[in-house]
Motif scaffolding. Sequence first.
Motif, PDB file in Angstrom:
ATOM      1  N   ILE A   1       8.401  -5.942  60.849  1.00 53.83           N
ATOM      2  CA  ILE A   1       8.186  -5.064  59.687  1.00 53.83           C
ATOM      3  C   ILE A   1       7.069  -4.067  59.980  1.00 53.83           C
ATOM      4  N   HIS A   2       6.033  -4.532  60.656  1.00 55.24           N
ATOM      5  CA  HIS A   2       4.891  -3.677  61.001  1.00 55.24           C
ATOM      6  C   HIS A   2       5.323  -2.530  61.926  1.00 55.24           C
ATOM      7  N   SER A   3       6.312  -2.802  62.772  1.00 56.38           N
ATOM      8  CA  SER A   3       6.727  -1.800  63.759  1.00 56.38           C
ATOM      9  C   SER A   3       7.773  -0.828  63.223  1.00 56.38           C
ATOM     10  N   VAL A   4       8.637  -1.287  62.320  1.00 50.29           N
ATOM     11  CA  VAL A   4       9.777  -0.449  61.916  1.00 50.29           C
ATOM     12  C   VAL A   4       9.477   0.310  60.621  1.00 50.29           C
ATOM     13  N   LYS A   5       8.282   0.886  60.548  1.00 50.82           N
ATOM     14  CA  LYS A   5       7.911   1.757  59.416  1.00 50.82           C
ATOM     15  C   LYS A   5       7.925   1.002  58.084  1.00 50.82           C
ATOM     16  N   ASP A   6       7.596  -0.286  58.118  1.00 49.26           N
ATOM     17  CA  ASP A   6       7.468  -1.140  56.923  1.00 49.26           C
ATOM     18  C   ASP A   6       8.776  -1.326  56.173  1.00 49.26           C
ATOM     19  N   TYR A   7       9.905  -1.182  56.845  1.00 50.87           N
ATOM     20  CA  TYR A   7      11.182  -1.525  56.233  1.00 50.87           C
ATOM     21  C   TYR A   7      11.370  -3.034  56.282  1.00 50.87           C
ATOM     22  N   GLN A   8      12.027  -3.591  55.277  1.00 55.30           N
ATOM     23  CA  GLN A   8      12.371  -5.013  55.291  1.00 55.30           C
ATOM     24  C   GLN A   8      13.877  -5.237  55.258  1.00 55.30           C
ATOM     25  N   ASP A   9      14.646  -4.178  55.117  1.00 52.56           N
ATOM     26  CA  ASP A   9      16.101  -4.286  55.084  1.00 52.56           C
ATOM     27  C   ASP A   9      16.617  -4.455  56.514  1.00 52.56           C
ATOM     28  N   ILE A  10      17.323  -5.558  56.771  1.00 50.35           N
ATOM     29  CA  ILE A  10      17.766  -5.831  58.142  1.00 50.35           C
ATOM     30  C   ILE A  10      18.825  -4.833  58.605  1.00 50.35           C
ATOM     31  N   ARG A  11      19.455  -4.125  57.666  1.00 53.01           N
ATOM     32  CA  ARG A  11      20.452  -3.116  58.062  1.00 53.01           C
ATOM     33  C   ARG A  11      19.792  -1.890  58.679  1.00 53.01           C
ATOM     34  N   MET A  12      18.479  -1.741  58.453  1.00 54.79           N
ATOM     35  CA  MET A  12      17.751  -0.611  59.028  1.00 54.79           C
ATOM     36  C   MET A  12      17.191  -0.942  60.417  1.00 54.79           C
ATOM     37  N   MET A  13      17.468  -2.146  60.890  1.00 56.87           N
ATOM     38  CA  MET A  13      16.948  -2.564  62.198  1.00 56.87           C
ATOM     39  C   MET A  13      18.085  -2.531  63.217  1.00 56.87           C
ATOM     40  N   GLY A  14      18.085  -3.456  64.136  1.00 50.19           N
ATOM     41  CA  GLY A  14      19.131  -3.521  65.150  1.00 50.19           C
ATOM     42  C   GLY A  14      18.622  -3.156  66.528  1.00 50.19           C
ATOM     43  N   GLY A  15      19.032  -3.920  67.527  1.00 51.52           N
ATOM     44  CA  GLY A  15      18.652  -3.628  68.904  1.00 51.52           C
ATOM     45  C   GLY A  15      17.176  -3.779  69.190  1.00 51.52           C
ATOM     46  N   LEU A  16      16.455  -4.541  68.357  1.00 54.11           N
ATOM     47  CA  LEU A  16      15.006  -4.652  68.542  1.00 54.11           C
ATOM     48  C   LEU A  16      14.637  -5.448  69.783  1.00 54.11           C
ATOM     49  N   VAL A  17      15.562  -6.237  70.294  1.00 50.91           N
ATOM     50  CA  VAL A  17      15.244  -7.057  71.458  1.00 50.91           C
ATOM     51  C   VAL A  17      14.943  -6.191  72.691  1.00 50.91           C
ATOM     52  N   TYR A  18      15.467  -4.951  72.697  1.00 52.53           N
ATOM     53  CA  TYR A  18      15.201  -4.044  73.821  1.00 52.53           C
ATOM     54  C   TYR A  18      13.825  -3.398  73.706  1.00 52.53           C
ATOM     55  N   HIS A  19      13.339  -3.230  72.476  1.00 51.28           N
ATOM     56  CA  HIS A  19      12.063  -2.560  72.245  1.00 51.28           C
ATOM     57  C   HIS A  19      10.911  -3.549  72.073  1.00 51.28           C
ATOM     58  N   MET A  20      11.218  -4.761  71.560  1.00 52.74           N
ATOM     59  CA  MET A  20      10.194  -5.781  71.316  1.00 52.74           C
ATOM     60  C   MET A  20      10.644  -7.093  71.981  1.00 52.74           C
ATOM     61  N   PRO A  21      10.662  -7.155  73.297  1.00 54.34           N
ATOM     62  CA  PRO A  21      11.225  -8.347  73.957  1.00 54.34           C
ATOM     63  C   PRO A  21      10.446  -9.627  73.682  1.00 54.34           C
ATOM     64  N   LEU A  22       9.105  -9.541  73.620  1.00 52.10           N
ATOM     65  CA  LEU A  22       8.307 -10.744  73.377  1.00 52.10           C
ATOM     66  C   LEU A  22       8.525 -11.265  71.958  1.00 52.10           C
ATOM     67  N   THR A  23       8.470 -10.352  70.978  1.00 42.49           N
ATOM     68  CA  THR A  23       8.729 -10.739  69.586  1.00 42.49           C
ATOM     69  C   THR A  23      10.160 -11.245  69.429  1.00 42.49           C
ATOM     70  N   GLY A  24      11.110 -10.581  70.090  1.00 37.67           N
ATOM     71  CA  GLY A  24      12.503 -11.025  70.030  1.00 37.67           C
ATOM     72  C   GLY A  24      12.683 -12.422  70.601  1.00 37.67           C
ATOM     73  N   MET A  25      11.983 -12.699  71.708  1.00 30.16           N
ATOM     74  CA  MET A  25      12.070 -14.032  72.301  1.00 30.16           C
ATOM     75  C   MET A  25      11.510 -15.097  71.353  1.00 30.16           C
ATOM     76  N   CYS A  26      10.328 -14.825  70.768  1.00 28.16           N
ATOM     77  CA  CYS A  26       9.722 -15.788  69.842  1.00 28.16           C
ATOM     78  C   CYS A  26      10.580 -15.983  68.603  1.00 28.16           C
ATOM     79  N   MET A  27      11.187 -14.883  68.115  1.00 30.76           N
ATOM     80  CA  MET A  27      12.028 -14.973  66.924  1.00 30.76           C
ATOM     81  C   MET A  27      13.284 -15.791  67.213  1.00 30.76           C
ATOM     82  N   ASN A  28      13.883 -15.575  68.373  1.00 33.51           N
ATOM     83  CA  ASN A  28      15.049 -16.372  68.758  1.00 33.51           C
ATOM     84  C   ASN A  28      14.679 -17.841  68.917  1.00 33.51           C
ATOM     85  N   LEU A  29      13.501 -18.086  69.466  1.00 32.21           N
ATOM     86  CA  LEU A  29      13.038 -19.463  69.652  1.00 32.21           C
ATOM     87  C   LEU A  29      12.874 -20.151  68.300  1.00 32.21           C
ATOM     88  N   ALA A  30      12.248 -19.455  67.357  1.00 38.88           N
ATOM     89  CA  ALA A  30      12.062 -20.025  66.018  1.00 38.88           C
ATOM     90  C   ALA A  30      13.403 -20.238  65.321  1.00 38.88           C
TER      91      ALA A  30
END
Length: 573
Positions: free
Chosen positions: A316-345
């Motif tokens: 949310i902090h990175s994507v201009k404070d949006y919380q709608d998941i439809r406004m995201m997508g493909g974040l694993v390419y831009h935030m690999p560490l956060t994506g890894m932790c999120m997948n782990l959780a």
Amino acid sequence: MPMYVTSMVFLVSGSLVCLISSLLCLSGGGSYFIEWDIVSVNSSCVVMTLILDWMSFMFLSFVMFISSMVLYYSGEYMYGDYNMNRFMYLVLAFVMSMGFLIISPNLISILLGWDGLGLVSYALVIYYQNEKSANAGMLTALSNRVGDVAILLGVGLMFSMGGWNFLFYVDGGLSGNSAGMVCGLVVLAAMTKSAQIPFSAWLPAAMAAPTPVSALVHSSTLVTAGVYLLIRFSPALEGSMSKTLLLLISALTMFMAGLGANFEYDLKKIIALSTLSQLGVMMSILSLGYADLAFFHLLAHALFKALLFMCAGAVIHSVKDYQDIRMMGGLVYHMPLTGMCMNLANLALCGTPFLAGFYSKDMILEVAFMSSINMVGFVLYVLATGLTVCYTMRLVYYSLTGEFNLGNLYSVGDEASIMTNPMMALACGAVFGGAFLSWLIFPCPYMICMTLGFKTLALIVSLIGGLIGYMLNMVVVGYSLSALKLYKTSVFSGSMWFMPFLSTLGVSSKTLKLGMSYQLVGDKGWFEYYGGQGVYSVVMKGSKGTQVLQDNSLKVYMLSFLFWLIVLFFITI
């Protein structure tokens, strides 16, 4: 040194001390019971009581560790906020209230932590001082107030038993009408704090608080207070009617939350509904009599749920404070560490083998399938397990994979080490925490005897749910309006079975109108006429008559003399 660093160091030190104390209590089998007499009322002593055993030490250790990570994470997330220190002090007060609740085995001293959690949670939910936050805070406070009143009524009922230390009563089992009512009131209090049906609406509404607060609330503090109270009170629930009702309500909560998360698009609310589903799991296994399993899942869930909220906050902090998941997508390419932790959780939440959630959740499901559970509970367990993986895969599809939907002028990345370092620490907990806890809490493993079909049922249902959650959103919902064909069903399922409406407009408007009419007819009407003002007018008229008699007027004496003569004449006739 910044406050978030000093508080993190202090809490980590406290966490280590509590963990070592817990291990010593586990190895030695001892515990400490400390009691101060404050006042004695009719031979019932009002006391301040502390219990320090392996369970309270271990829970305190987890609360301190998670809150230290959250406070350090807040140093970057809340950077630039004008009231940064106020936020830090509120979070520390929140942790202190939870600590009071954990070490209190007494219904009077437990009120310190119980009401402290309610008060500080209100202050944190309304932190962003807008109308939405104010409404959410009021809903949170009023819903939890029901549980506070239940605890106060329980305090009054336990007065007849001679004391308020429920540990002295629960081991031998409570008996009598008062004891049954106390059990019912404690279950009601736990249901409000842990947001079981029909008190579920406040949990997603509390997402108006800052994300670090959500990470703390949904992992180890506010919502787990009710579960922890019932874990302490669990021996008293043996043979109680409250257990059967609690099983049905918690299983329905589990199913309702899983269903609602599949229709939700707010990132934080999806994770909040997953917390609600896991609280249903803990409550249901508690109602079946396995308090140790509920405590195990409480601790394991705290690790990966705090990590999941921290990852959501970083996104949310990175994507201009949006919380709608439809406004995201493909974040694993831009935030690999956060994506890894999120997948782990997410994988730990789904009960993937050898992660933290697997050891507790899989054992809970197997023990529930082995116990004398009815068909309704069994079906709800199975459906809730499938729905958990379904909404998790849906969340992964919309946020981490797929097409990048954010638009121009974005700055997405993992550069903020103050946010990623605590996430890595909790990621280690999400991987190793379940095995570590299972070795500590269950040195002798459960004997589980099941057929192959039942043994693999949880895994099969999870795989089917994950496949449906990913493929359905990728093929159907993402590229067509097929969901509108079932509009009424979608609205009912996605609105938590209309509970937010019933908790706010439905109940509040009717209650406020009834209260207004009661005030007009009662407080300002008949009660006033026959109460304060009526008594006042009678007393004033009487005092005026008495004053006239005391004036020594000859006319008054002559009139009274004639009056009594006439009365005497009629009596003698």
